[in-house]
Design a protein around this motif. Sequence first.
Motif, short mmCIF file in Angstrom:
data_model
loop_
_atom_site.label_atom_id
_atom_site.label_comp_id
_atom_site.label_asym_id
_atom_site.label_seq_id
_atom_site.Cartn_x
_atom_site.Cartn_y
_atom_site.Cartn_z
N ASN A 30 0.82 -1.23 0.00
CA ASN A 30 0.00 0.00 0.00
C ASN A 30 0.84 1.27 0.00
O ASN A 30 0.32 2.36 -0.18
CB ASN A 30 -0.98 0.00 1.19
N ILE A 31 2.15 1.11 0.19
CA ILE A 31 3.02 2.28 0.17
C ILE A 31 3.70 2.43 -1.20
O ILE A 31 4.47 3.35 -1.45
CB ILE A 31 4.07 2.17 1.30
N SER A 54 -4.62 -8.64 2.12
CA SER A 54 -4.27 -9.09 3.47
C SER A 54 -4.75 -8.09 4.53
O SER A 54 -5.26 -7.01 4.19
CB SER A 54 -2.75 -9.23 3.59
N SER A 55 -4.53 -8.45 5.78
CA SER A 55 -5.00 -7.59 6.88
C SER A 55 -4.11 -6.37 7.09
O SER A 55 -4.34 -5.60 8.02
CB SER A 55 -5.05 -8.40 8.18
N THR A 56 -3.12 -6.19 6.22
CA THR A 56 -2.27 -4.98 6.33
C THR A 56 -2.19 -4.24 5.00
O THR A 56 -1.29 -3.43 4.79
CB THR A 56 -0.84 -5.36 6.77
N ASP A 57 -3.11 -4.50 4.12
CA ASP A 57 -2.99 -3.96 2.76
C ASP A 57 -3.54 -2.55 2.57
O ASP A 57 -3.53 -2.02 1.46
CB ASP A 57 -3.70 -4.91 1.77
N ALA A 58 -4.03 -1.92 3.62
CA ALA A 58 -4.57 -0.57 3.44
C ALA A 58 -3.93 0.42 4.41
O ALA A 58 -3.41 0.05 5.46
CB ALA A 58 -6.08 -0.57 3.65
N SER A 59 -3.97 1.65 4.03
CA SER A 59 -3.55 2.74 4.93
C SER A 59 -4.54 3.89 4.77
O SER A 59 -5.06 4.13 3.67
CB SER A 59 -2.14 3.24 4.59
N VAL A 60 -4.81 4.57 5.87
CA VAL A 60 -5.69 5.75 5.84
C VAL A 60 -4.84 6.96 6.17
O VAL A 60 -4.32 7.09 7.29
CB VAL A 60 -6.84 5.62 6.85
N PRO A 67 0.88 7.48 -2.02
CA PRO A 67 1.16 6.31 -1.17
C PRO A 67 2.59 6.29 -0.64
O PRO A 67 2.82 5.93 0.51
CB PRO A 67 0.92 5.13 -2.11
N THR A 68 3.51 6.71 -1.45
CA THR A 68 4.92 6.64 -1.02
C THR A 68 5.22 7.63 0.10
O THR A 68 6.25 7.52 0.78
CB THR A 68 5.86 6.93 -2.21
N SER A 119 -6.97 10.36 2.49
CA SER A 119 -6.65 9.46 1.38
C SER A 119 -6.57 8.03 1.89
O SER A 119 -6.18 7.79 3.03
CB SER A 119 -5.31 9.84 0.74
N ILE A 120 -6.95 7.11 1.03
CA ILE A 120 -6.82 5.69 1.35
C ILE A 120 -5.93 5.06 0.29
O ILE A 120 -6.12 5.29 -0.91
CB ILE A 120 -8.20 4.99 1.37
N TYR A 121 -4.97 4.29 0.75
CA TYR A 121 -4.05 3.59 -0.14
C TYR A 121 -4.29 2.09 0.01
O TYR A 121 -4.42 1.59 1.12
CB TYR A 121 -2.60 3.93 0.21
N LEU A 122 -4.34 1.41 -1.11
CA LEU A 122 -4.67 -0.01 -1.08
C LEU A 122 -3.69 -0.83 -1.91
O LEU A 122 -3.46 -0.53 -3.09
CB LEU A 122 -6.09 -0.22 -1.63
#
Lengths: 186, 154
Positions: free
Chosen positions: A69-70, A111-117, A125-126, A155-158
């Motif tokens: 996600n990054i 996966s359970s770590t694939d997103a960031s808010v 994302p970076t 923003s949401i990154y996936l």
Amino acid sequence: MRLNVMNRSVKIILFVALAAVLAVAPVVNSQDVATGSATATVLTALAVTSTAALVFGNVFQGVSATIANINAAAGVYSITGQASAVISIYMALPEFVALADGSDKMTISFSSTDASVDTLGGGVPTGMVATSGYQNIDPHNFPAASNIGSGGTTSIYLGGKIYPTIDQAAGAYTGDIVLTVAYTGT
Amino acid sequence: MRRLFIGVTLFFLIAASSAAQTITVNNNLVFGDMFPGVPNTISKYTAGAAAEFHVSGTNGAEISIQFTLPTKLTKIGVSIQLIFFDTDCAIDHRPNPDQSSPLFDNLDPWSTLLYRLGVQGLTIYLGGTAVPRIVQPPGAYTADITLTVAYTGA
């Protein structure tokens, strides 16, 4: 004679008394009407935009591919609304991507770590760091305290992973990722 | 002469007992900040947010109470649905009315209500619900709530 004077005095007193009563007697309303009001201030409506698709690019048969996600290729969504308002976020994630004609499918997983808010709403994302909001969280279950950032944008990154089979048909595969956002009222 | 004095005194008393009823708006119905798509209910028990009217007049006299209620909050060109349920009103005619536990509760503000004024008159509380749309344009919305009271003569 005395009776006449008395009658005259009575008339004068009556007149004065009546005048006094009329002067001080309150005016009686048959009704009274008052107008109050109801007021509300509506805050900024939510708007969601998909600003970048989750792009795996070219993949080889039999070789899975992962986008963090990054990563610059992560999916990016922009949410605008009332600054600091709490929102509920729900992502409908596909289980596969498919060729346009539906002739072949490819498994995709999150996966359970694939997103960031990113509550700073950077949209890149970076540039995501832990202090920007919620990093590496489950896209199937976003935090209840997710919110619009103080700048009015989040923003949401996936990221995700795909699994081409060894006999995966060549071509462009796509799948829909649907993001639903709503105010919680707080 | 003495009869005349008594008569004038009675006249004064009769005139003084016919006090006019008056309404004071103590508080408007305030929904405050609302998020689009999120309905907001203001309870009649909520001081400072529920509408509050005070009616003064003759102690013990019956009055009719009638609201003219809006069905929407508006600003130029747009509106928000406004709902008043049949339990959104309450009345208390005790000298010290208690908004959190009013004497007459769950009254229908769409009906004509008949109640007697107390020593300190009568206080009316009104709640309501506003339902903004998901894409409700931001801004300030208002509506008038009109209250009419009249002596019934009873």
